[in-house]
Design an enzyme around this catalytic site. Sequence first.
Site, short mmCIF file in Angstrom:
data_model
loop_
_atom_site.label_atom_id
_atom_site.label_comp_id
_atom_site.label_asym_id
_atom_site.label_seq_id
_atom_site.Cartn_x
_atom_site.Cartn_y
_atom_site.Cartn_z
N TYR A 141 0.84 -1.20 0.00
CA TYR A 141 0.00 0.00 0.00
C TYR A 141 0.87 1.25 0.00
CZ TYR A 141 -3.16 3.59 1.79
OH TYR A 141 -3.86 4.76 1.97
N GLU A 172 -11.59 5.40 5.43
CA GLU A 172 -11.05 6.26 6.49
C GLU A 172 -12.06 6.42 7.62
OE1 GLU A 172 -8.07 7.21 6.79
OE2 GLU A 172 -7.19 7.14 4.80
N TRP A 204 -4.76 1.51 10.75
CA TRP A 204 -4.98 1.40 9.32
C TRP A 204 -4.75 -0.04 8.85
CZ3 TRP A 204 -7.65 3.22 5.69
CH2 TRP A 204 -7.35 2.97 4.34
#
Length: 204
Positions: free
Chosen positions: A24, A46, A54
């Site tokens: 990522y 988000e 995350w």
Amino acid sequence: MAKAVKRCQWPQMERDPDGLMQAYHDEEWGVPLPDDRKLFEFILLEGAQAGLSWSTILNKRENYRRAFDGFDPEKIARYSKRKVEALLKDAGIVRNRLKVEGAVTNAKAFLKVQQKIGSFDSFIWEFVGGNPIQNRFRTMADIPAVTVEAEQMSEALKRWGFTFVGPTICYAFMQATGMVNDHETSCFRYSQVKKASASKRRAC
């Protein structure tokens, strides 16, 4: 001996057995996004991250893609109470009622922006004047959690009816979608993202 690749500190701070965090970071984070569907995906993800790491969301990303119809805002905006209840039983996503209902609320707000302005891309990139901000942070500790632009974005999104769009979430969104280049200057991606950002400027 090949020289070790220098990366930002954050993707190396958590266990990453499948290499999702590194991939990522190396391929997506900070690259300017002009695509409405992808921008909506990050709004949903988000918002789901709030209060979590995350990496937790990244590991559930494909489950989210399956559960939320490929992040199609038109389909999500039409979710019924029955669909929401079904999602709350899906172990592949974060089963938080406020977040799931928030995804539906945000899909409706997203479509409203598109209908009134023409594209969400045009709306959201105005908070940086259409140009990705090129920061020059040397370490992770130098990177802020919130900026004036993120606060302005948060206030505007709330006026449109979005939820889970506080300033901190908005700044994380800005980082993810390339509205700011927050790769550490020593990271191999810093200059690459800067070059990609130049293409975004030409497109504006």
